[in-house]
Design a protein around this motif. Structure first.
Motif, PDB file in Angstrom:
ATOM      1  N   LYS A 167      -1.285   2.436   1.258  1.00 22.56           N
ATOM      2  CA  LYS A 167      -0.021   1.554   1.627  1.00 22.56           C
ATOM      3  C   LYS A 167      -0.141   0.353   1.474  1.00 22.56           C
ATOM      4  CE  LYS A 167       2.468   5.337   4.265  1.00 22.56           C
ATOM      5  NZ  LYS A 167       3.493   5.886   5.013  1.00 22.56           N
ATOM      6  N   TYR A 168       0.935  -0.195   1.156  1.00 23.71           N
ATOM      7  CA  TYR A 168       0.797  -1.971   1.170  1.00 23.71           C
ATOM      8  C   TYR A 168       1.693  -2.256   1.829  1.00 23.71           C
ATOM      9  CZ  TYR A 168      -2.705  -1.857  -2.833  1.00 23.71           C
ATOM     10  OH  TYR A 168      -3.549  -1.389  -3.284  1.00 23.71           O
ATOM     11  N   THR A 169       1.974  -3.615   2.895  1.00 24.48           N
ATOM     12  CA  THR A 169       2.196  -3.661   3.246  1.00 24.48           C
ATOM     13  C   THR A 169       3.221  -5.960   2.849  1.00 24.48           C
ATOM     14  OG1 THR A 169       2.373  -3.446   5.474  1.00 24.48           O
ATOM     15  CG2 THR A 169       3.108  -5.377   5.646  1.00 24.48           C
ATOM     16  N   LEU A 170       3.875  -5.738   1.942  1.00 24.39           N
ATOM     17  CA  LEU A 170       4.402  -6.752   1.772  1.00 24.39           C
ATOM     18  C   LEU A 170       5.500  -7.737   1.489  1.00 24.39           C
ATOM     19  CD1 LEU A 170       4.296  -4.542  -1.992  1.00 24.39           C
ATOM     20  CD2 LEU A 170       2.439  -5.324  -0.649  1.00 24.39           C
ATOM     21  N   GLU A 171       5.371  -8.897   1.572  1.00 18.14           N
ATOM     22  CA  GLU A 171       6.823  -9.742   1.473  1.00 18.14           C
ATOM     23  C   GLU A 171       7.027  -9.467   0.218  1.00 18.14           C
ATOM     24  OE1 GLU A 171       5.659 -13.253   3.577  1.00 18.14           O
ATOM     25  OE2 GLU A 171       5.170 -12.728   5.499  1.00 18.14           O
ATOM     26  N   ILE A 172       8.039  -9.843   0.451  1.00 17.35           N
ATOM     27  CA  ILE A 172       9.209  -9.831  -1.333  1.00 17.35           C
ATOM     28  C   ILE A 172      10.006 -11.204  -1.309  1.00 17.35           C
ATOM     29  CG2 ILE A 172      10.042  -8.830  -3.158  1.00 17.35           C
ATOM     30  CD1 ILE A 172       9.339  -6.616  -1.874  1.00 17.35           C
ATOM     31  N   VAL A 173      10.283 -12.128  -2.535  1.00 19.79           N
ATOM     32  CA  VAL A 173      11.453 -12.735  -2.588  1.00 19.79           C
ATOM     33  C   VAL A 173      12.049 -12.862  -3.236  1.00 19.79           C
ATOM     34  CG1 VAL A 173      11.809 -14.988  -3.055  1.00 19.79           C
ATOM     35  CG2 VAL A 173      10.303 -15.186  -1.362  1.00 19.79           C
ATOM     36  N   TRP A 174      13.222 -12.183  -3.417  1.00 20.97           N
ATOM     37  CA  TRP A 174      13.906 -11.904  -4.390  1.00 20.97           C
ATOM     38  C   TRP A 174      15.097 -12.744  -5.453  1.00 20.97           C
ATOM     39  CZ3 TRP A 174      13.091  -7.104  -6.416  1.00 20.97           C
ATOM     40  CH2 TRP A 174      12.540  -6.586  -5.488  1.00 20.97           C
ATOM     41  N   THR A 175      14.937 -12.863  -6.624  1.00 27.34           N
ATOM     42  CA  THR A 175      15.985 -14.137  -7.377  1.00 27.34           C
ATOM     43  C   THR A 175      16.672 -13.154  -7.775  1.00 27.34           C
ATOM     44  OG1 THR A 175      14.104 -15.555  -6.729  1.00 27.34           O
ATOM     45  CG2 THR A 175      15.779 -16.098  -8.435  1.00 27.34           C
ATOM     46  N   GLU A 176      17.767 -13.229  -7.406  1.00 24.84           N
ATOM     47  CA  GLU A 176      18.714 -12.607  -8.551  1.00 24.84           C
ATOM     48  C   GLU A 176      19.718 -13.118 -10.156  1.00 24.84           C
ATOM     49  OE1 GLU A 176      19.747  -9.220  -7.835  1.00 24.84           O
ATOM     50  OE2 GLU A 176      19.472  -8.827  -6.133  1.00 24.84           O
TER      51      GLU A 176
END
Length: 492
Positions: free
Chosen positions: A225-234
């Motif tokens: 498993k990976y703990t990820l921070e995600i920045v979404w750009t719509e």
């Protein structure tokens, strides 16, 4: 499939190389690549033909994308090295060069007219009326960073090889067809019994299952498993005009094709064109978000802990994540209709499950293996008495004339017969899918040749002769046109 390609790739040069055209017809975009060092000059000489590095790059790209398609997008440079893709690519163009040397010696040529006709027949370069469109052709070359001369020279070589092989083709002879037809009409009458898992009784003894788990526990682990921070750009809110859609479609029309290879019109492809254009217009915004996040000026959209391969992210992102380390930030990648900038916060390695966590999977594996062992034991005991038993008896069967065996469907019956007619055993055990057939041959006869089989027999003979001929031809060409390699790593 892959191991077969590795073993026989030098004999498949014409199918591998012609993949260029196949990808165009399917709307193919994007190439695998490999750094061979210098970007100029030649890498080898075969006979009188110099092998340019650009040709090796193209062969590698085509082969890389064939494997990537077979791996369903999960192919990468690491796997490419493991499979010796560079060596495979070189072997393919080396063989092509040997054939081209021979074609030159035999006076085989492809005229400009033949080249033009073939180019115009490629569906990926045709408009919706099915007519060759030069602007689509130029757009494709530009997107792949190819010069028209490079592409057309490659196409001419493919046609030359195809013409050479066509001239060397040897059709079947009457005696060969007669002999093959007779072999194909050998028929057996068998006594048989079909056994399935329902013929054995098993009990789920938890103590046995736990003992089984103790010896197999390392096979049952939690997923990585990976703990990820995600920045979404719509991208959905990006504005696009009809004029922009039309211009974008005209530039990239070769990307929009139906399953049959026919190019889609703007109206037919509009939903996908709109999505692609919005993503293109949002790309700069996503890149700015990536830079701001990297500098600490933008906060994450969310933090997720996901198992490797989770479908909330794309295969491309997961492939890159596996090559990165904790703390690395991935540049924006497309996920559905938005961009994701991903930072790897932590990696949670697989852990061995305890018995309760693994119990369901362990029980299934235990029962599967125990059932298979019990079925195998039952088959062996059945074989000892099959001659004197009241088992079912078939009619005379051949590969082309048979009724389904009782208990097997048509596909299973054919698989059984294929194994039966390649076995040297008068009696035995044959596994088909999850069933076991215990048999003994009672009688054998030769059925009369069916006139309807003529074409199939002829094709069988031609295919066999072709394979033998190609193998021996290439052995001769290996001696006639030696290879001089200018750099290391191209041959095994």
């Amino acid at each position: 499939m892959i191991s077969w390609m590795q073993k026989h790739n030098k004999y498949l040069v014409w199918t591998i190389w012609v993949a260029t055209i196949a990808f165009i017809g399917a709307g193919f975009v994007g190439w695998g690549s490999y750094d061979f060092g210098s970007k100029a000059g030649n890498v080898a000489k075969v006979g009188d033909i110099e092998i340019k590095q650009s040709k090796l790059n193209m062969a590698y790209s085509n082969l890389y994308n064939r494997y990537n398609e077979m791996f369903q997008g999960q192919f990468d440079e690491k796997k490419a090295k493991e499979l010796g893709l560079v060596q495979q690519a070189f072997a393919s163009i080396e063989t092509q060069a040997k054939l081209l040397n021979y074609a030159k010696d035999m006076g085989v040529i492809v005229s400009d007219e033949e080249l033009a006709q073939t180019l115009e027949s490629i569906k990926g370069f045709q408009n919706k009326e099915g007519v060759f469109d030069k602007s689509i052709y130029k757009a494709y070359l530009q997107s792949q960073r190819l010069k028209a001369k490079t592409f057309e020279d490659t196409l001419r070589e493919e046609l030359t090889i195809a013409k050479l092989l066509d001239l060397l083709k040897v059709e079947s002879l009457p005696l060969e067809e007669e002999s093959t037809g007779a072999a194909m009409n050998v028929a057996d009458k068998i006594k048989y019994r079909i056994l399935t898992a329902q013929d054995v009784n098993l009990s789920t003894d938890e103590s046995k299952i736990k003992t089984f788990w103790e010896t197999h526990k390392e096979e049952f682990k939690t997923p990585k498993k990976y703990t990820l921070e995600i920045v979404w750009t719509e991208s959905a809110d990006a504005n696009v005009s009809e004029e922009e859609l039309k211009a974008f479609y005209e530039t990239n029309s070769f990307n929009y094709t139906a399953p049959d290879g026919k190019q889609l019109s703007l109206e037919e492809a509009k939903p996908q064109v709109t999505k692609d254009l919005k993503l293109k217009k949002t790309k700069k915004t996503a890149q700015k978000a990536y830079i701001a996040y990297k500098k600490g000026k933008l906060d994450k959209s969310e933090t997720l802990t996901l198992p490797l391969g989770d479908n909330r992210l794309s295969k491309e992102i997961w492939n890159e994540i596996q090559q990165k380390s904790t703390g690395d930030i991935l540049k924006p990648k497309v996920v559905n209709e938005k961009y994701a900038t991903v930072k790897i916060e932590a990696v949670i390695q697989p852990q061995t499950m305890n018995f309760e966590e693994a119990k369901k999977a362990v029980t299934e594996l235990y029962l599967s293996q125990a059932r298979q062992e019990a079925l195998s034991s039952l088959a062996e005991s059945t074989l000892k008495t099959i001659d004197k038993s009241d088992a079912a008896v078939s009619d005379f069967m051949s590969l082309s004339h048979f009724d389904n065996l009782e208990g097997l469907n048509s596909q299973e019956s054919l698989q059984f017969l294929q194994k039966l007619f390649t076995s040297l055993e008068e009696k035995g055990i044959i596994t088909v899918a999850n069933k076991v057939v215990v048999y003994t041959i009672m009688e054998q006869t030769l059925l009369p040749v069916d006139e309807n089989q003529t074409e199939m027999v002829k094709n069988t003979v031609n295919t066999t002769k072709s394979k033998v001929f190609e193998t021996n031809l290439l052995k001769i060409l290996d001696t006639k046109y030696p290879t001089e390699v200018y750099m290391g790593g191209l041959t095994k």
